[in-house]
Design an enzyme around this catalytic site. Sequence first.
Site, mmCIF file in Angstrom:
data_model
loop_
_atom_site.group_PDB
_atom_site.id
_atom_site.type_symbol
_atom_site.label_atom_id
_atom_site.label_comp_id
_atom_site.label_asym_id
_atom_site.label_seq_id
_atom_site.Cartn_x
_atom_site.Cartn_y
_atom_site.Cartn_z
ATOM 1 N N GLN A 128 -1.988 -9.265 6.377
ATOM 2 C CA GLN A 128 -2.566 -7.937 6.609
ATOM 3 C C GLN A 128 -3.475 -7.557 5.439
ATOM 4 O OE1 GLN A 128 0.071 -4.620 5.967
ATOM 5 N NE2 GLN A 128 -0.734 -3.508 7.719
ATOM 6 N N GLY A 129 -4.763 -7.419 5.695
ATOM 7 C CA GLY A 129 -5.721 -7.034 4.650
ATOM 8 C C GLY A 129 -6.148 -5.591 4.839
ATOM 9 N N SER A 131 -4.828 -2.771 2.376
ATOM 10 C CA SER A 131 -4.908 -2.098 1.077
ATOM 11 C C SER A 131 -6.013 -2.679 0.192
ATOM 12 C CB SER A 131 -3.577 -2.232 0.331
ATOM 13 O OG SER A 131 -2.526 -1.769 1.115
ATOM 14 N N SER A 163 0.529 -9.600 1.646
ATOM 15 C CA SER A 163 1.736 -10.427 1.754
ATOM 16 C C SER A 163 1.443 -11.700 2.548
ATOM 17 C CB SER A 163 2.857 -9.656 2.463
ATOM 18 O OG SER A 163 3.115 -8.445 1.803
ATOM 19 N N GLU A 246 4.269 -1.248 12.499
ATOM 20 C CA GLU A 246 4.790 -1.651 11.185
ATOM 21 C C GLU A 246 5.914 -0.716 10.731
ATOM 22 O OE1 GLU A 246 1.782 -1.944 8.162
ATOM 23 O OE2 GLU A 246 3.139 -2.932 6.752
#
Length: 394
Positions: A128-129, A131, A163, A246
Amino acid sequence: MDLTYTPEEEDFRARLRTWLGEVLPRLPEKPAAADWPGRRAYDTTWQRMLYDAGYAGLHWPLDAGGQGATPTQHLIFLEETERAGAPYVGANFVGLLHAGPTLAVEGSAAQRARWLPPILRGDEIWCQGFSEPDAGSDLAALRTRAVRDGDSYVVSGAKIWTSHAEVADWCELLVRTDPAAPRHHGISWLAMPMDAPGVTVRPLRTLAGSTEFAEMFLDEVRVPVGNRVGAENDGWRVTMVTLSFERGTAFVGEVVACRRVLGALARAARANGRWDDAVLRRRLGRLHAEFAALWRLIQWNVSEAMAGPPGAGRRGSGGGVPGIGGSVFKLRYSHVRQELYDTAAQVLGAGALDADHEWAADRLSSLSYTIAAGTSQIQQNIVAERILGLPKGR
Ligand SMILES: Cc1cc2nc3c(=O)[nH]c(=O)nc-3n(C[C@H](O)[C@H](O)[C@H](O)COP(=O)(O)OP(=O)(O)OC[C@H]3O[C@@H](n4cnc5c(N)ncnc54)[C@H](O)[C@@H]3O)c2cc1C
């Protein structure tokens, strides 16, 4: 939602239990925490076993390749896999628990056909990109740019806290496609291949010693326009779907694991004499009640999601998006998890300082839970504004 189990559900549980008893002894040995390629192989092997047995994406909709299971079957699955000590979702977390579900709701037919089967089979890992160094809680401040060039976006910028980036094949990436638009209106949601030229991943070490997340630098990375999910500049809305999954359902399985740890804590306290401490016993009892309440909240959230709450894309048979109750769950769960491992430290006594002890390491990583997937302060703001109807903060 009826909370009693039907004969069919009991039958589902019995068959699952039998299957777990047969397959778990055949699993390869769990790799060391720092062995990321080994961990990827382990997690994806388990996912493939689930897929082959018809348990992959149990609660995903049928037209997304899932099994269209009922909420109760899904929760039975989580209880039984945890009870049997089956592997955690691990590197498959993003793909199975929020990127995949987002694609199932928001993706085109072609996108669902391309990306969902490999997630379910364990062939492809997602990260997941979202932040960025200056855009975490204030996600709409993100600056990673995507400039249209023919059939591609050319993406440049930096992401952080990604992550599983080290072992991922795809990234659910938020980019700014219209810098002139108001902040929330110029964002798009892309699926970026992690092996594209211009993607650099630099691992970061956490307090608990793990390199589970990384910085990601994007230098003129070409992403096909066809990899955009949702309309151009409509990515904020798609992002809210991802975050609903999420916060609302992704951590559900972990609650079962925490309840198992709680039982183990009580047994350890009895064995080492700390059970005589009435304050500790009261704490364990309160945690027991907290986790029971969280489980009820999960049942409520999951059943609402399956029925299709307001704002859901496609409805019914598992396609629904969790509602705002997910923020209540995320907020409370992340704090109770920290309390659980603080209590573990009391039970362990001096052993709590031994970083090799599983509970000591888990205590360190539990600190991250009030930050990951949106901090507690942000969840409190959401609950205050959207559930309690309090005025918006400045
Ligand atoms: C273990 C872990 C894994 C993660 N994995 C990923 C991942 O895979 N992909 C990804 O994109 N991100 C990931 N993150 C990042 C995570 O989503 C962000 O850390 C989080 O959103 C907070 O953003 P920030 O770190 O920039 O903190 P900031 O936004 O700088 O916040 C700092 C502090 O200020 C508070 N604050 C900020 N704004 C407000 C406000 N309006 N009202 C009240 N308080 C406020 C925050 O609550 C926080 O306490 C992960 C984080 C962790 C800890």
